[in-house]
Design a protein around this motif. Sequence first.
Motif, mmCIF file in Angstrom:
data_model
loop_
_atom_site.group_PDB
_atom_site.id
_atom_site.type_symbol
_atom_site.label_atom_id
_atom_site.label_comp_id
_atom_site.label_asym_id
_atom_site.label_seq_id
_atom_site.Cartn_x
_atom_site.Cartn_y
_atom_site.Cartn_z
ATOM 1 N N SER A 253 0.808 -1.266 -0.114
ATOM 2 C CA SER A 253 0.186 -0.101 0.073
ATOM 3 C C SER A 253 0.737 1.333 0.084
ATOM 4 C CB SER A 253 -0.909 -0.022 1.199
ATOM 5 O OG SER A 253 -1.772 -1.085 0.965
ATOM 6 N N LEU A 254 1.896 1.379 0.909
ATOM 7 C CA LEU A 254 2.744 2.445 0.809
ATOM 8 C C LEU A 254 3.376 2.717 -0.631
ATOM 9 C CD1 LEU A 254 4.372 4.659 2.411
ATOM 10 C CD2 LEU A 254 5.842 3.093 3.261
ATOM 11 N N HIS A 255 3.835 1.312 -1.077
ATOM 12 C CA HIS A 255 4.723 1.600 -2.454
ATOM 13 C C HIS A 255 3.608 2.122 -3.514
ATOM 14 C CE1 HIS A 255 7.398 0.504 -5.725
ATOM 15 N NE2 HIS A 255 6.145 0.143 -6.342
ATOM 16 N N ARG A 256 2.236 1.864 -3.452
ATOM 17 C CA ARG A 256 1.425 2.464 -4.560
ATOM 18 C C ARG A 256 1.161 3.694 -4.175
ATOM 19 N NH1 ARG A 256 -1.327 -2.773 -3.776
ATOM 20 N NH2 ARG A 256 -2.708 -1.723 -2.171
ATOM 21 N N VAL A 257 1.248 4.127 -2.959
ATOM 22 C CA VAL A 257 1.056 5.709 -2.523
ATOM 23 C C VAL A 257 2.066 6.639 -3.103
ATOM 24 C CG1 VAL A 257 0.951 7.372 -0.866
ATOM 25 C CG2 VAL A 257 -0.555 5.260 -0.682
ATOM 26 N N LEU A 258 3.482 6.075 -2.760
ATOM 27 C CA LEU A 258 4.701 6.682 -3.332
ATOM 28 C C LEU A 258 4.841 6.870 -4.670
ATOM 29 C CD1 LEU A 258 7.169 5.616 -0.589
ATOM 30 C CD2 LEU A 258 6.028 7.596 -0.614
ATOM 31 N N ALA A 259 4.512 5.908 -5.383
ATOM 32 C CA ALA A 259 4.537 5.730 -6.690
ATOM 33 C C ALA A 259 3.705 6.671 -7.368
ATOM 34 C CB ALA A 259 4.129 4.291 -7.358
ATOM 35 N N ASP A 260 2.504 6.906 -6.818
ATOM 36 C CA ASP A 260 1.228 7.751 -7.454
ATOM 37 C C ASP A 260 1.690 9.274 -6.878
ATOM 38 O OD1 ASP A 260 0.081 5.618 -8.433
ATOM 39 O OD2 ASP A 260 -1.578 5.447 -7.048
ATOM 40 N N SER A 261 2.362 9.476 -5.767
ATOM 41 C CA SER A 261 2.786 10.879 -5.311
ATOM 42 C C SER A 261 4.115 10.937 -5.446
ATOM 43 C CB SER A 261 2.153 10.838 -3.875
ATOM 44 O OG SER A 261 0.802 10.486 -3.888
ATOM 45 N N PRO A 262 5.096 11.398 -6.402
ATOM 46 C CA PRO A 262 6.337 11.358 -6.748
ATOM 47 C C PRO A 262 6.923 12.613 -5.693
ATOM 48 C CG PRO A 262 5.395 11.478 -9.028
ATOM 49 C CD PRO A 262 4.242 11.535 -7.840
ATOM 50 N N GLN B 40 12.815 -4.301 -9.434
ATOM 51 C CA GLN B 40 12.191 -3.511 -10.452
ATOM 52 C C GLN B 40 11.295 -2.438 -10.150
ATOM 53 O OE1 GLN B 40 10.409 -6.774 -12.557
ATOM 54 N NE2 GLN B 40 12.079 -7.566 -13.292
ATOM 55 N N GLU B 41 10.572 -2.367 -8.940
ATOM 56 C CA GLU B 41 9.727 -1.347 -8.404
ATOM 57 C C GLU B 41 10.417 -0.238 -7.725
ATOM 58 O OE1 GLU B 41 7.075 -3.824 -6.068
ATOM 59 O OE2 GLU B 41 5.734 -4.038 -7.637
ATOM 60 N N PHE B 42 11.833 -0.068 -7.793
ATOM 61 C CA PHE B 42 12.587 0.832 -6.750
ATOM 62 C C PHE B 42 11.883 2.419 -7.243
ATOM 63 C CE2 PHE B 42 16.358 3.548 -6.887
ATOM 64 C CZ PHE B 42 16.229 4.014 -5.530
ATOM 65 N N LEU B 43 11.916 3.110 -6.353
ATOM 66 C CA LEU B 43 11.311 4.529 -6.543
ATOM 67 C C LEU B 43 12.528 5.304 -6.003
ATOM 68 C CD1 LEU B 43 7.669 4.177 -5.010
ATOM 69 C CD2 LEU B 43 8.394 4.274 -7.746
ATOM 70 N N GLY B 44 13.191 5.608 -6.857
ATOM 71 C CA GLY B 44 14.447 6.586 -6.609
ATOM 72 C C GLY B 44 13.867 8.134 -6.536
ATOM 73 N N SER B 45 15.028 8.915 -5.998
ATOM 74 C CA SER B 45 14.751 10.478 -5.628
ATOM 75 C C SER B 45 16.119 11.010 -5.701
ATOM 76 C CB SER B 45 14.076 10.686 -4.688
ATOM 77 O OG SER B 45 13.843 12.062 -4.400
ATOM 78 N N GLY B 46 16.123 12.112 -6.467
ATOM 79 C CA GLY B 46 17.430 12.913 -6.454
ATOM 80 C C GLY B 46 17.949 13.580 -5.141
ATOM 81 N N LEU C 28 11.009 4.116 11.193
ATOM 82 C CA LEU C 28 10.422 4.906 10.076
ATOM 83 C C LEU C 28 11.042 4.981 8.907
ATOM 84 C CD1 LEU C 28 8.881 7.850 12.097
ATOM 85 C CD2 LEU C 28 7.714 5.764 11.209
ATOM 86 N N GLN C 29 12.421 4.851 8.944
ATOM 87 C CA GLN C 29 13.074 5.031 7.719
ATOM 88 C C GLN C 29 13.434 3.501 7.040
ATOM 89 O OE1 GLN C 29 17.344 5.847 7.797
ATOM 90 N NE2 GLN C 29 17.823 4.355 9.105
ATOM 91 N N SER C 30 13.100 2.509 7.784
ATOM 92 C CA SER C 30 12.986 1.135 7.416
ATOM 93 C C SER C 30 11.709 1.044 6.702
ATOM 94 C CB SER C 30 13.168 0.155 8.582
ATOM 95 O OG SER C 30 14.540 0.309 9.185
ATOM 96 N N ILE C 31 10.707 1.393 7.267
ATOM 97 C CA ILE C 31 9.671 1.249 6.546
ATOM 98 C C ILE C 31 9.404 1.940 5.134
ATOM 99 C CG2 ILE C 31 7.201 1.636 6.698
ATOM 100 C CD1 ILE C 31 7.066 1.520 9.694
ATOM 101 N N ARG C 32 10.109 3.100 5.033
ATOM 102 C CA ARG C 32 10.163 3.755 3.760
ATOM 103 C C ARG C 32 10.940 3.122 3.054
ATOM 104 N NH1 ARG C 32 12.975 7.424 0.575
ATOM 105 N NH2 ARG C 32 14.957 6.910 1.717
ATOM 106 N N LEU C 33 12.234 2.740 3.533
ATOM 107 C CA LEU C 33 13.042 2.070 2.377
ATOM 108 C C LEU C 33 12.353 0.767 1.892
ATOM 109 C CD1 LEU C 33 16.460 2.287 4.523
ATOM 110 C CD2 LEU C 33 16.004 3.085 2.300
ATOM 111 N N LEU C 34 11.685 0.100 2.713
ATOM 112 C CA LEU C 34 11.011 -1.111 2.139
ATOM 113 C C LEU C 34 9.825 -0.600 1.214
ATOM 114 C CD1 LEU C 34 10.406 -3.230 5.349
ATOM 115 C CD2 LEU C 34 11.738 -3.829 3.142
ATOM 116 N N GLY C 35 9.141 0.578 1.481
ATOM 117 C CA GLY C 35 8.085 1.201 0.582
ATOM 118 C C GLY C 35 8.421 1.382 -0.801
ATOM 119 N N THR C 36 10.023 2.104 -0.618
ATOM 120 C CA THR C 36 10.671 2.590 -2.090
ATOM 121 C C THR C 36 11.167 1.183 -2.642
ATOM 122 O OG1 THR C 36 12.464 3.328 -0.865
ATOM 123 C CG2 THR C 36 10.839 4.847 -1.179
ATOM 124 N N ARG C 37 11.181 0.374 -2.045
ATOM 125 C CA ARG C 37 11.998 -0.805 -2.616
ATOM 126 C C ARG C 37 13.599 -0.369 -2.410
ATOM 127 N NH1 ARG C 37 7.485 -2.325 -1.263
ATOM 128 N NH2 ARG C 37 6.063 -3.518 -2.543
#
Length: 277
Positions: free
Chosen positions: A102-111, A168-174, A220-229
């Motif tokens: 669910s977190l991954h979908r939210v982050l993918a839809d909200s860059p 494959q689903e990694f969500l990177g950020s600059g 919290l950062q661990s959850i985010r790292l999992l969510g962004t893959r």
Amino acid sequence: MSTPLRRRSNNNSLNGNHTNGNSKMEKKNNIAKKTDGDDGEGLKTASFMTWTARDVAYVARHHWIPCLFAVGVLFFTGVEYTLLMIPPSSQPFDIGFVATRSLHRVLADSPDLNTVLAALNTVFVAMQTTYIVWAWFMEGRPRATISACFMFTCRGILGYSTQLPLPQEFLGSGVDFPVGNVSFFLFYSGHVAGSMIASLDMRRMQRFRLAMVFDILNVLQSIRLLGTRGHYTIDLAVGVGAGILFDSLAGKYEEMMSKRHSLTNGFSLISKDSLVN
């Protein structure tokens, strides 16, 4: 009767004299005699031959944690022999990825949200670094810095030795760390390990509230790292262990060098006042 996990404290209180040097020597001699006998005699005098149902009940009641882990050994032994492994053509299976769908979908839809969280995580990494360097430069306590040096070097060696595929689903950020969306080692998590090193140092200095804040931010950062893959679950779990391990090794290094310091002249990284138990 005796077992490895018997109620020794009660026995000692009733028979205080049994803990003196003579009783220890007698115990060693008895063990030696047991092991010197033939196989038949050795079996008769084996420790488990004296166990009773009461001993088993006592262990289950008062030592339930190792018992729980013993059940885990049996369970995962069965899993290991019956589980169908992921085929080579598939991405690795990660239970943390499943839990954060669910977190991954939210982050993918909200860059933009992904960028904000990445920036906050980078700020947290800067906080870790600042504290670790501050402890050495300003307070004269280099243990955390030594630990971080050990940790990141070993992380580089392991990360290069076995290079895991980027999800494959990694969500990177600059603005994520390492800043610039560059390549990075997955195993193990330097984010988590660095947080652990800082938190452990805070606890040594009795800065418990600050350590708790760092632990919460680490979760919290661990959850985010999992969510962004950005990391696999195993990277995060080993990161916790790595932080503890290298903090311990840095402490042993300090202790070793402090003993040598009195025999050497010139500059030393470890000062007499730097050791904190």
